[in-house]
Design a protein around this motif. Structure first.
Motif, mmCIF file in Angstrom:
data_model
loop_
_atom_site.group_PDB
_atom_site.id
_atom_site.type_symbol
_atom_site.label_atom_id
_atom_site.label_comp_id
_atom_site.label_asym_id
_atom_site.label_seq_id
_atom_site.Cartn_x
_atom_site.Cartn_y
_atom_site.Cartn_z
ATOM 1 N N PRO A 164 35.335 53.525 32.717
ATOM 2 C CA PRO A 164 34.942 52.117 32.883
ATOM 3 C C PRO A 164 34.068 51.899 34.108
ATOM 4 O O PRO A 164 34.104 52.669 35.075
ATOM 5 C CB PRO A 164 36.288 51.401 33.061
ATOM 6 C CG PRO A 164 37.308 52.311 32.473
ATOM 7 C CD PRO A 164 36.799 53.700 32.706
ATOM 8 N N VAL A 165 33.286 50.842 34.065
ATOM 9 C CA VAL A 165 32.590 50.329 35.244
ATOM 10 C C VAL A 165 33.527 49.325 35.900
ATOM 11 O O VAL A 165 34.148 48.509 35.220
ATOM 12 C CB VAL A 165 31.259 49.654 34.865
ATOM 13 C CG1 VAL A 165 30.647 48.921 36.060
ATOM 14 C CG2 VAL A 165 30.287 50.690 34.311
ATOM 15 N N VAL A 166 33.650 49.400 37.215
ATOM 16 C CA VAL A 166 34.533 48.502 37.962
ATOM 17 C C VAL A 166 33.686 47.506 38.742
ATOM 18 O O VAL A 166 32.735 47.895 39.439
ATOM 19 C CB VAL A 166 35.456 49.292 38.914
ATOM 20 C CG1 VAL A 166 36.198 48.348 39.866
ATOM 21 C CG2 VAL A 166 36.456 50.125 38.116
ATOM 22 N N LEU A 167 34.025 46.234 38.633
ATOM 23 C CA LEU A 167 33.318 45.158 39.335
ATOM 24 C C LEU A 167 34.275 44.460 40.291
ATOM 25 O O LEU A 167 35.331 43.980 39.881
ATOM 26 C CB LEU A 167 32.755 44.152 38.330
ATOM 27 C CG LEU A 167 32.285 42.798 38.890
ATOM 28 C CD1 LEU A 167 31.099 42.984 39.838
ATOM 29 C CD2 LEU A 167 31.922 41.843 37.744
ATOM 30 N N GLY A 168 33.913 44.402 41.560
ATOM 31 C CA GLY A 168 34.643 43.584 42.518
ATOM 32 C C GLY A 168 34.044 42.196 42.535
ATOM 33 O O GLY A 168 32.860 42.032 42.859
ATOM 34 N N LEU A 169 34.834 41.179 42.179
ATOM 35 C CA LEU A 169 34.294 39.830 41.990
ATOM 36 C C LEU A 169 35.028 38.813 42.849
ATOM 37 O O LEU A 169 36.257 38.772 42.866
ATOM 38 C CB LEU A 169 34.396 39.430 40.509
ATOM 39 C CG LEU A 169 33.829 38.059 40.135
ATOM 40 C CD1 LEU A 169 32.333 38.012 40.403
ATOM 41 C CD2 LEU A 169 34.107 37.744 38.672
ATOM 42 N N ASP A 170 34.263 38.004 43.542
ATOM 43 C CA ASP A 170 34.788 36.853 44.271
ATOM 44 C C ASP A 170 34.752 35.668 43.319
ATOM 45 O O ASP A 170 33.692 35.088 43.076
ATOM 46 C CB ASP A 170 33.937 36.591 45.521
ATOM 47 C CG ASP A 170 34.440 35.413 46.342
ATOM 48 O OD1 ASP A 170 35.385 34.727 45.899
ATOM 49 O OD2 ASP A 170 33.876 35.174 47.423
ATOM 50 N N ALA A 171 35.897 35.318 42.760
ATOM 51 C CA ALA A 171 35.933 34.268 41.740
ATOM 52 C C ALA A 171 35.589 32.900 42.303
ATOM 53 O O ALA A 171 35.158 32.008 41.562
ATOM 54 C CB ALA A 171 37.316 34.228 41.079
ATOM 55 N N ASP A 172 35.771 32.706 43.612
ATOM 56 C CA ASP A 172 35.444 31.413 44.218
ATOM 57 C C ASP A 172 33.941 31.249 44.406
ATOM 58 O O ASP A 172 33.426 30.133 44.379
ATOM 59 C CB ASP A 172 36.148 31.276 45.573
ATOM 60 C CG ASP A 172 37.661 31.225 45.431
ATOM 61 O OD1 ASP A 172 38.135 30.691 44.418
ATOM 62 O OD2 ASP A 172 38.355 31.747 46.334
ATOM 63 N N HIS A 173 33.233 32.351 44.618
ATOM 64 C CA HIS A 173 31.779 32.301 44.808
ATOM 65 C C HIS A 173 31.122 33.415 43.990
ATOM 66 O O HIS A 173 30.515 34.328 44.546
ATOM 67 C CB HIS A 173 31.424 32.444 46.285
ATOM 68 C CG HIS A 173 32.080 31.433 47.180
ATOM 69 N ND1 HIS A 173 33.269 31.683 47.838
ATOM 70 C CD2 HIS A 173 31.719 30.161 47.487
ATOM 71 C CE1 HIS A 173 33.608 30.615 48.536
ATOM 72 N NE2 HIS A 173 32.692 29.682 48.338
ATOM 73 N N PRO A 174 31.236 33.360 42.665
ATOM 74 C CA PRO A 174 30.646 34.433 41.844
ATOM 75 C C PRO A 174 29.128 34.378 41.880
ATOM 76 O O PRO A 174 28.538 33.296 41.852
ATOM 77 C CB PRO A 174 31.178 34.133 40.444
ATOM 78 C CG PRO A 174 31.441 32.652 40.447
ATOM 79 C CD PRO A 174 31.878 32.318 41.851
ATOM 80 N N ASP A 175 28.507 35.546 41.963
ATOM 81 C CA ASP A 175 27.038 35.599 41.974
ATOM 82 C C ASP A 175 26.554 36.214 40.667
ATOM 83 O O ASP A 175 27.022 37.274 40.257
ATOM 84 C CB ASP A 175 26.546 36.434 43.158
ATOM 85 C CG ASP A 175 25.027 36.464 43.216
ATOM 86 O OD1 ASP A 175 24.438 35.505 43.740
ATOM 87 O OD2 ASP A 175 24.435 37.440 42.706
ATOM 88 N N ASP A 176 25.596 35.557 40.043
ATOM 89 C CA ASP A 176 25.120 35.999 38.736
ATOM 90 C C ASP A 176 24.522 37.393 38.773
ATOM 91 O O ASP A 176 24.714 38.191 37.847
ATOM 92 C CB ASP A 176 24.073 35.012 38.199
ATOM 93 C CG ASP A 176 24.686 33.702 37.740
ATOM 94 O OD1 ASP A 176 25.935 33.611 37.693
ATOM 95 O OD2 ASP A 176 23.920 32.766 37.435
ATOM 96 N N SER A 177 23.765 37.724 39.835
ATOM 97 C CA SER A 177 23.095 39.018 39.871
ATOM 98 C C SER A 177 24.095 40.169 39.945
ATOM 99 O O SER A 177 23.873 41.225 39.342
ATOM 100 C CB SER A 177 22.127 39.085 41.056
ATOM 101 O OG SER A 177 22.818 38.918 42.287
ATOM 102 N N VAL A 178 25.195 39.983 40.659
ATOM 103 C CA VAL A 178 26.222 41.022 40.763
ATOM 104 C C VAL A 178 26.916 41.209 39.417
ATOM 105 O O VAL A 178 27.115 42.330 38.941
ATOM 106 C CB VAL A 178 27.245 40.669 41.859
ATOM 107 C CG1 VAL A 178 28.309 41.756 41.975
ATOM 108 C CG2 VAL A 178 26.553 40.482 43.204
ATOM 109 N N ILE A 179 27.286 40.095 38.791
ATOM 110 C CA ILE A 179 27.986 40.159 37.506
ATOM 111 C C ILE A 179 27.090 40.769 36.431
ATOM 112 O O ILE A 179 27.510 41.633 35.655
ATOM 113 C CB ILE A 179 28.464 38.756 37.077
ATOM 114 C CG1 ILE A 179 29.411 38.176 38.136
ATOM 115 C CG2 ILE A 179 29.160 38.810 35.730
ATOM 116 C CD1 ILE A 179 29.794 36.725 37.885
ATOM 117 N N GLU A 180 25.837 40.326 36.387
ATOM 118 C CA GLU A 180 24.917 40.835 35.372
ATOM 119 C C GLU A 180 24.691 42.329 35.529
ATOM 120 O O GLU A 180 24.646 43.071 34.548
ATOM 121 C CB GLU A 180 23.590 40.087 35.445
ATOM 122 C CG GLU A 180 22.612 40.477 34.346
ATOM 123 C CD GLU A 180 21.387 39.595 34.337
ATOM 124 O OE1 GLU A 180 20.879 39.292 33.244
ATOM 125 O OE2 GLU A 180 20.914 39.206 35.424
#
Length: 302
Positions: A164-180
């Motif tokens: 799997p690819v693992v993503l560390g995400l700040d749910a309070d300040h999600p950034d589109d470029s990181v998620i994409e």
């Protein structure tokens, strides 16, 4: 202008591992690969026209990218590999590679002996802190098989599916470029995306002024809901990517490092801050860079 996957190359084992990883990524993206060798000439004393051994130094600086490119073309038939030699300090030159034609910048980091982790040197830290394009750090010794699930005999094999690819995400300040970036990486690899989120309670709860377990459970439910909401539009945009998300109590760094042991790639963000003290990587990204057991992609964002 043709976009490329660029890799900083200095002939070290870690830079060679980075070049191999970059070649595989270039094949996944169907992009050319550029080997960038930054040559830092020795200072010339006033009484001399050239430092001792200058011709030998230049000879080796030209030989490193040439021989590396030849080897990569043999191991990756059909991949377009070019070289570029630049004079200057690597930590200053590499972050300034044009974002318009550098889709991804890949660097090597020395692996920590015996355990998962990196030894991120001054060049890697400077590049991650200042580059505006995505940067991937690859440990020395990283192999293609390390990105794949183990076969029935318990041995990693490129014949198996990607981890799997693992993503560390700040749910309070999600950034589109990181998620994409993370969704696209999982989609290219035909694998799942594991999203890791960490949270801490308000100070008055953390310091024991409120000891209500139900209140803690309510906070946890709120964080889980916020994480699901942040991912909702991306699930619709990438329906083929299986998503597994988990909201953890406590800081995210430890959970990301744990998840990296079963990952093909870890994706984290770095907020671009302009201040007199210079650029900063951030504590979570800093910890992941030094301790993750898989390649780490750092995505700069506003």
């Amino acid at each position: 202008m043709s976009r490329t996957i660029s890799v900083g190359l200095d002939g070290s084992p870690e830079s060679r591992a980075a070049a191999e990883w970059a070649a595989r990524e270039a094949e996944l993206r169907q992009l050319p690969l550029k080997l960038v060798h930054v040559w830092e000439p020795a200072p010339i004393p006033v009484a001399q026209t050239a430092p001792p051994g200058a011709e030998t130094q230049q000879h080796w600086s030209e030989r490193i990218p040439r021989e590396s490119a030849e080897g990569l073309r043999l191991r990756h038939p059909g991949l377009e590999v070019t070289t570029e030699q630049v004079s200057g300090r690597p930590g200053e030159v590499l972050p300034r590679l044009p974002k318009e034609d550098t889709e991804l910048l890949v660097l090597g980091s020395r692996g920590l002996s015996g355990i998962g982790g990196y030894l991120v040197g001054s060049v890697g830290s400077a590049v991650v802190a200042h580059a505006t394009q995505p940067v991937v750090l690859v440990r020395a010794g990283e192999q293609a098989a390390d990105e794949h699930e183990m076969d029935p005999a318990g041995i990693p094999s490129t014949a198996g599916p990607f981890r799997p690819v693992v993503l560390g995400l700040d749910a309070d300040h999600p950034d589109d470029s990181v998620i994409e970036f993370a969704f696209e990486a999982a989609g290219r690899r035909g694998t799942s995306l594991r999203v890791v989120h960490g949270w801490n309670p308000p100070p008055y709860f953390a310091y024991g002024l409120t000891a209500d377990l139900e209140f803690h459970a309510e906070l946890a439910r709120g964080q889980t809901a916020a994480l699901a909401e942040a991912l909702r539009p991306w699930r619709r945009k990438f329906p083929a990517v299986e998503v597994m998300e988990k909201s953890h109590f406590g800081g995210p760094a430890t959970h990301l490092v744990d998840a990296s042991r079963e990952a093909s790639l870890v994706v984290v963000g770095r907020r671009i801050r302009r201040n007199p003290l210079g650029a900063h990587i951030g504590p979570v990204t800093h910890a992941v860079l030094h301790h993750a057991a898989a390649p780490v992609a750092v995505i700069a964002h506003a």
